[in-house]
Design an enzyme around this catalytic site. Structure first.
Site, PDB file in Angstrom:
ATOM      1  N   HIS A 100      -1.104  16.376   3.174  1.00 53.20           N
ATOM      2  CA  HIS A 100       0.001  16.468   4.028  1.00 53.20           C
ATOM      3  C   HIS A 100      -0.053  15.957   5.463  1.00 53.20           C
ATOM      4  O   HIS A 100      -1.081  15.781   5.872  1.00 53.20           O
ATOM      5  CB  HIS A 100       0.031  18.135   4.080  1.00 53.20           C
ATOM      6  CG  HIS A 100      -1.237  18.537   4.684  1.00 53.20           C
ATOM      7  ND1 HIS A 100      -2.034  18.895   3.788  1.00 53.20           N
ATOM      8  CD2 HIS A 100      -1.642  19.208   5.624  1.00 53.20           C
ATOM      9  CE1 HIS A 100      -3.164  19.154   4.494  1.00 53.20           C
ATOM     10  NE2 HIS A 100      -2.699  19.450   5.748  1.00 53.20           N
ATOM     11  N   HIS A 102       0.510  16.447   9.428  1.00 56.78           N
ATOM     12  CA  HIS A 102       1.015  17.419  10.570  1.00 56.78           C
ATOM     13  C   HIS A 102       1.972  16.463  11.385  1.00 56.78           C
ATOM     14  O   HIS A 102       1.419  15.570  11.906  1.00 56.78           O
ATOM     15  CB  HIS A 102      -0.055  17.829  11.322  1.00 56.78           C
ATOM     16  CG  HIS A 102      -1.091  18.610  10.610  1.00 56.78           C
ATOM     17  ND1 HIS A 102      -1.160  20.112  10.669  1.00 56.78           N
ATOM     18  CD2 HIS A 102      -1.905  18.430   9.709  1.00 56.78           C
ATOM     19  CE1 HIS A 102      -1.894  20.256   9.807  1.00 56.78           C
ATOM     20  NE2 HIS A 102      -2.623  19.532   9.285  1.00 56.78           N
TER      21      HIS A 102
END
Ligand code: AMP
Length: 115
Positions: A100, A102
């Site tokens: 993922h 940020h």
């Protein structure tokens, strides 16, 4: 079989989370513990890649799609400028091993690099 990650469970509606972007292969949510005025997580729907190095080697187009989604979100939720951070490895602060990014935006402190 691999256990579904927390992000997969949010995508599947098993855990609450507001989905802010949803393409064929990528989605985005708000980070539950924001470190910037805008702190979103941009996530591939597949959890087969643990971190960005695996993703870059295995599916660079998917990585590029994440960047494109991040840009759109930064335009929608801030002024279009943003910081994209991939914590890679537990020692670097990674806690969820479903890759993922940020996405930090909106009045960032120039000195702060942390997510
Ligand atoms: P990392 O430490 O880079 O693996 O990032 C994991 C991020 O997931 C952290 O910033 C957490 O705050 C965030 N997080 C964990 N659980 C949730 C959740 N249920 N909804 C949204 N964000 C979450």
């Amino acid at each position: 079989m691999t256990e579904p990650s927390i992000f997969t469970r949010i995508l599947n509606g098993e855990i609450p989370g507001e989905i802010l972007a949803d393409t064929d292969r990528v989605f985005a949510i708000r980070d539950i513990a924001p470190q910037a005025p805008v702190h979103l997580l941009v996530i591939p729907k597949t959890q087969e890649y643990r971190d960005v190095t695996e993703l870059a080697a295995g599916d660079p187009e998917l990585l590029a799609e994440m960047v494109a989604v991040a840009k759109d979100l930064a335009t929608e939720h801030a002024d279009g400028e943003f910081r994209l951070i991939f914590n890679t490895g537990a020692g670097a602060g990674q806690t969820v091993f479903h890759v993922h990014a940020h996405l930090l935006a909106g009045g960032l402190d120039e000195k702060s690099l942390g997510a």
